[in-house]
Design a protein around this motif. Structure first.
Motif: not given
Ligand code: PEP
Ligand code: MN
Length: 355
Positions: A271-280, A289-308
């Motif tokens: 989970d790189p979203s909580h892992g970094t806390g920064k969109r960039n 994460a994929v290069a190191v061999g992770a079996d998956g990713l969990i990513i936060e995506v919002h249609p309008d992040p500034d209003k989340a």
């Protein structure tokens, strides 16, 4: 202790061993493998006399398991565990890198549908969204509760996405178990042992996030709690740990991925979203994460992040998620894996999953 059955052992012989284990007041955990079945035994306070099982039909070997975690360990099951989601034609732990995406919290039907439409189109097969949010402040948005679960159930049917959502206590777990395809146990609850045991009674896969100061052993022991109750479909998730570094929200410990894979057969996602806390930083760390061999990713995506209402600063814009998927597809190919392609046709509503 572990009883390894012969390759030719019959189901009846496996059953007879399990029955004998249970007659001794212990618990048997049969783990079928590609060539043979192994039966893990838990509940013993001291060593069991190996002769009790040595002579039974179909038994190849009786092994003492040296690790504190047993069912989680590769000593008990050498092959990787693959958790399957047939309704959405997805799995976690196989050659496909699974992608779970969606907003931090379900805020409204419109917001959730807008996110789901975009992540499904980009190729994600799993939709995330919190209906029960463990927030640092009691005054922050706590989630829509069951209404949020109902919205996600509609999303599953409309977009053919498997639903992943967090249970924060026994009460919410009851409801999450009913509505979701995978139960998330959050970092703050990684050592909530009664909740882990309750998740162990569910038949749904469990996504277990690493506590923010948990060692590898503590992480694996938390998974052992779930498995010891009979639920073997556990997926581990690295989400960053707390360190002195303050340029990110947490420090994403990617080295835990190969460390887990060495000790355990369970899948591990990142989970790189909580892992970094920064969109960039989410896309670069997803590639890593994929290069190191992770079996998956969990990513936060919002249609309008500034209003989340929660975690807006780490949530990707849908266009950024498209780009992330494009990049991780290329990385996956380098390490002999693959990520599902973008979807051009709208999905047929999935058949209702057994509930
Ligand atoms: C989340 O996934 O939204 C979440 C709260 O994660 P964690 O438990 O890792 O903080
Ligand atoms: Mn979040």
């Amino acid at each position: 202790m572990l009883i390894v059955m012969k390759a030719a052992a019959t189901d009846e012989q496996v059953r007879a061993v399990c029955e004998k284990v249970e007659r001794l007041g212990l618990r048997a955990h049969p783990m079928p493998g590609a060539t043979r079945t192994a039966i893990g035994i838990t509940g013993n306070k001291s060593d069991i006399e190996t002769g009790t099982f040595d002579e039974m039909l179909g038994v190849q070997e009786v092994i003492h398991v040296s690790k504190a975690y047993k069912l989680v360990s590769r000593e008990v099951k050498d092959e990787n565990t693959v958790v399957r989601f047939p309704a959405v034609d997805a799995s976690i732990g196989g050659s496909e890198v699974a992608v779970i995406a969606g907003p931090c919290a379900i805020e409204s039907r419109e917001q959730a549908f807008a996110a789901a439409e975009r992540v499904a189109r980009a190729g994600a097969k799993f939709f995330r969204g919190g209906a029960y949010k463990p927030r640092t402040s009691p005054y922050a948005f706590q989630g829509l509760g069951e209404e949020g679960l109902r919205i996600m159930a509609e999303i599953r049917d409309q977009f053919r996405l498997a639903i992943v959502t967090e249970a924060v206590d026994n009460e919410s777990l009851e409801l999450v178990d009913r509505y979701a395809d995978m139960i998330q146990i959050g970092a703050r609850n990684m050592q909530n042992f009664s909740l882990l045991k309750r998740a162990g009674h569910s038949r749904k896969p469990v996504l277990l996030k690493r506590g923010m100061s948990a060692t590898l052993d503590e992480f694996l022991m938390a998974a052992e709690y779930i498995m010891s109750e009979g639920n073997y479909n556990v997926i581990l998730c690295e989400r960053g740990v707390r360190t002195f570094a303050d340029h990110t929200r947490n420090t994403l410990d990617l080295s835990v991925v190969p460390a887990v894979q060495r000790l355990s057969h369970l899948p591990i996602i990142v989970d790189p979203s909580h892992g970094t806390g920064k969109r960039n930083k989410v896309t670069p760390l997803s590639r890593a994460a994929v290069a190191v061999g992770a079996d998956g990713l969990i990513i936060e995506v919002h249609p309008d992040p500034d209003k989340a209402l929660s975690d807006g600063t780490q949530s990707l814009y849908p266009d950024q998620f498209d780009q992330l998927m494009h990049e991780v597809r290329q990385i996956a190919a380098v390490v002999g894996r693959h990520v599902a392609g973008p979807v051009t046709q709208p999905a047929e509503p999935a058949a209702a999953t057994a509930r």
